[in-house]
Write a protein that holds these residues in place. Structure first.
Motif, short mmCIF file in Angstrom:
data_model
loop_
_atom_site.label_atom_id
_atom_site.label_comp_id
_atom_site.label_asym_id
_atom_site.label_seq_id
_atom_site.Cartn_x
_atom_site.Cartn_y
_atom_site.Cartn_z
N UNK A 7 -13.90 -31.63 1.65
CA UNK A 7 -13.04 -32.79 1.41
C UNK A 7 -12.61 -33.25 2.55
N UNK A 8 -12.76 -34.34 2.74
CA UNK A 8 -12.15 -35.25 3.98
C UNK A 8 -11.37 -36.51 3.57
N UNK A 9 -10.02 -36.28 3.89
CA UNK A 9 -9.16 -37.14 3.24
C UNK A 9 -8.69 -38.32 4.25
N UNK A 10 -8.98 -38.25 5.46
CA UNK A 10 -8.53 -39.30 6.40
C UNK A 10 -9.60 -39.21 7.59
N UNK A 15 -11.98 -36.34 12.44
CA UNK A 15 -11.93 -36.06 13.97
C UNK A 15 -11.85 -34.70 14.02
N UNK A 16 -10.77 -33.87 13.18
CA UNK A 16 -10.40 -32.58 13.48
C UNK A 16 -12.01 -31.77 12.98
N UNK A 17 -12.51 -32.10 11.89
CA UNK A 17 -13.61 -31.51 11.45
C UNK A 17 -14.77 -31.57 12.47
N UNK A 48 -20.27 -42.80 5.47
CA UNK A 48 -20.42 -42.22 4.00
C UNK A 48 -19.42 -42.65 3.45
N UNK A 49 -19.53 -42.41 1.90
CA UNK A 49 -18.06 -42.79 1.01
C UNK A 49 -17.65 -41.26 0.74
N UNK A 50 -16.65 -41.11 1.59
CA UNK A 50 -15.74 -39.85 1.69
C UNK A 50 -15.10 -39.42 0.30
N UNK A 72 -10.91 -27.58 5.19
CA UNK A 72 -11.49 -28.62 4.39
C UNK A 72 -12.30 -28.09 3.42
N UNK A 73 -12.34 -26.86 3.12
CA UNK A 73 -13.27 -26.40 1.82
C UNK A 73 -12.59 -26.84 0.65
#
Length: 90
Positions: A7-10, A15-17, A48-50, A72-73
């Motif tokens: 899951x990526x929320x922002x 950037x961190x990922x 992508x549509x995150x 991020x898991x």
């Protein structure tokens, strides 16, 4: 090869990922529906549509990768091993 839900929320999380993935020599793909992008590409991920489920495919397993990616898991119900033998749920 292993596939995990994330899951990526922002944009900051993207950037961190990608910064974490850049530290590893393995190849990574990120899938959202039928779209697949290089997971080390910020522009690819932002295309992508995150808000939809994201799945990271790791082509060379390394124990440190999952530890590094733990923020991020995405926790999901366990998926049947017989249906998706290369997909894990955390």
């Amino acid at each position: 090869m292993k596939t995990i839900p994330i899951k990526l929320n922002s944009v900051l999380e993207v950037q961190r990922f990608t910064a974490i993935l850049e530290k590893h020599s393995s190849d990574f793909d990120l899938r959202c529906g039928r779209n697949v992008v290089d997971a080390k590409s910020i522009l690819g991920i932002l295309s992508l549509d995150v808000s939809r489920p994201l799945y990271l495919t790791i082509y060379e397993e390394d124990k440190t990768i999952l530890k590094d990616l733990s923020p991020f898991l995405k926790i999901e119900n366990k998926i049947s091993d017989s249906a998706y033998s290369d997909t894990i749920a955390v």
